[in-house]
Design a protein around this motif. Structure first.
Motif, short mmCIF file in Angstrom:
data_model
loop_
_atom_site.label_atom_id
_atom_site.label_comp_id
_atom_site.label_asym_id
_atom_site.label_seq_id
_atom_site.Cartn_x
_atom_site.Cartn_y
_atom_site.Cartn_z
N ASP A 108 43.08 33.69 50.96
CA ASP A 108 41.75 33.32 50.45
C ASP A 108 41.10 34.47 49.69
O ASP A 108 40.19 34.24 48.89
CB ASP A 108 40.84 32.90 51.60
N ALA A 109 41.55 35.69 49.93
CA ALA A 109 40.96 36.86 49.28
C ALA A 109 41.48 37.06 47.86
O ALA A 109 40.86 37.78 47.07
CB ALA A 109 41.23 38.11 50.10
N VAL A 110 42.57 36.40 47.50
CA VAL A 110 43.18 36.60 46.18
C VAL A 110 42.21 36.26 45.06
O VAL A 110 42.02 37.05 44.13
CB VAL A 110 44.49 35.80 46.04
N GLU A 111 41.57 35.11 45.13
CA GLU A 111 40.66 34.69 44.06
C GLU A 111 39.45 35.62 43.93
O GLU A 111 39.12 36.04 42.81
CB GLU A 111 40.22 33.24 44.25
N PRO A 112 38.76 35.97 45.02
CA PRO A 112 37.65 36.92 44.86
C PRO A 112 38.10 38.28 44.31
O PRO A 112 37.38 38.88 43.50
CB PRO A 112 37.06 37.06 46.26
N TRP A 113 39.29 38.77 44.72
CA TRP A 113 39.79 40.03 44.17
C TRP A 113 40.07 39.88 42.68
O TRP A 113 39.72 40.76 41.88
CB TRP A 113 41.07 40.49 44.86
N ARG A 114 40.68 38.77 42.29
CA ARG A 114 40.98 38.53 40.89
C ARG A 114 39.69 38.50 40.07
O ARG A 114 39.58 39.13 39.03
CB ARG A 114 41.75 37.20 40.71
N ARG A 115 38.70 37.79 40.60
CA ARG A 115 37.42 37.67 39.90
C ARG A 115 36.72 39.03 39.80
O ARG A 115 36.17 39.38 38.75
CB ARG A 115 36.53 36.66 40.62
N ALA A 116 36.76 39.82 40.86
CA ALA A 116 36.15 41.16 40.83
C ALA A 116 36.81 42.02 39.78
O ALA A 116 36.13 42.71 39.00
CB ALA A 116 36.24 41.81 42.21
N ALA A 117 38.13 41.99 39.71
CA ALA A 117 38.86 42.78 38.72
C ALA A 117 38.57 42.31 37.31
O ALA A 117 38.44 43.11 36.37
CB ALA A 117 40.36 42.73 39.00
N GLU A 118 38.44 41.00 37.15
CA GLU A 118 38.13 40.42 35.84
C GLU A 118 36.74 40.87 35.37
O GLU A 118 36.54 41.17 34.20
CB GLU A 118 38.19 38.90 35.96
N LEU A 119 35.79 40.90 36.30
CA LEU A 119 34.42 41.26 35.96
C LEU A 119 34.23 42.75 35.75
O LEU A 119 33.38 43.17 34.96
CB LEU A 119 33.46 40.79 37.05
N ASP A 120 34.98 43.56 36.48
CA ASP A 120 34.78 45.01 36.42
C ASP A 120 36.11 45.70 36.67
O ASP A 120 36.48 45.96 37.81
CB ASP A 120 33.75 45.44 37.45
N SER A 121 36.80 46.03 35.62
CA SER A 121 38.12 46.65 35.78
C SER A 121 38.04 48.04 36.40
O SER A 121 39.06 48.57 36.83
CB SER A 121 38.84 46.71 34.42
N ASP A 122 36.86 48.61 36.52
CA ASP A 122 36.71 49.95 37.11
C ASP A 122 36.37 49.90 38.60
O ASP A 122 36.15 50.94 39.21
CB ASP A 122 35.59 50.71 36.40
#
Length: 125
Positions: A108-122
């Motif tokens: 379940d954490a995959v999508e929030p991690w993906r979204r976080a990386a998409e929004l802020d690569s840093d």
């Protein structure tokens, strides 16, 4: 006799209720959280989200506070609310992903991690 301050909407605030700006009370909650006073922070944060349910800041800090206090399931619930309030906030998405892991919900954490990386690569995700 001293009257209780009026709450938003003209209601009388319950004893011990906080009145004032959301920002002021977020600061108080943040100080309590940083000091490890998780129950105190929760009292303040509960009032904030009751009065401002569409403000993701209160839900986010409430989630971080619950997580630090070992209430992981509650932390996830609060962080889901934070993300729902602001889907464009990388910190909210990353916090949700982190909170899911101790519950064994890595998938379940995959999508929030993906979204976080998409929004802020840093953000380190």
């Amino acid at each position: 006799m001293v009257e209780e301050p009026a709450a938003p909407g003209g209601r009388t605030a319950p004893p011990g209720a906080h009145t004032g700006s959301t920002g002021e009370f977020l600061k108080q909650a943040s100080h309590a959280f940083k000091a490890g006073l998780y129950d105190r922070a929760e009292l303040i944060l509960r009032q904030i989200v009751e009065q401002q349910p569409e403000d993701g800041r209160g839900w986010h800090l409430r989630g971080l506070n619950a997580f630090a206090a070992g209430r992981h399931a509650s932390a996830v619930d609060f962080l889901v609310r934070a993300v729902a309030c602001d889907k464009e906030n990388a910190a909210y998405c990353a916090a949700l992903a982190e909170a899911l892991s101790p519950l064994g919900r890595d998938a379940d954490a995959v999508e929030p991690w993906r979204r976080a990386a998409e929004l802020d690569s840093d953000n380190g995700a």
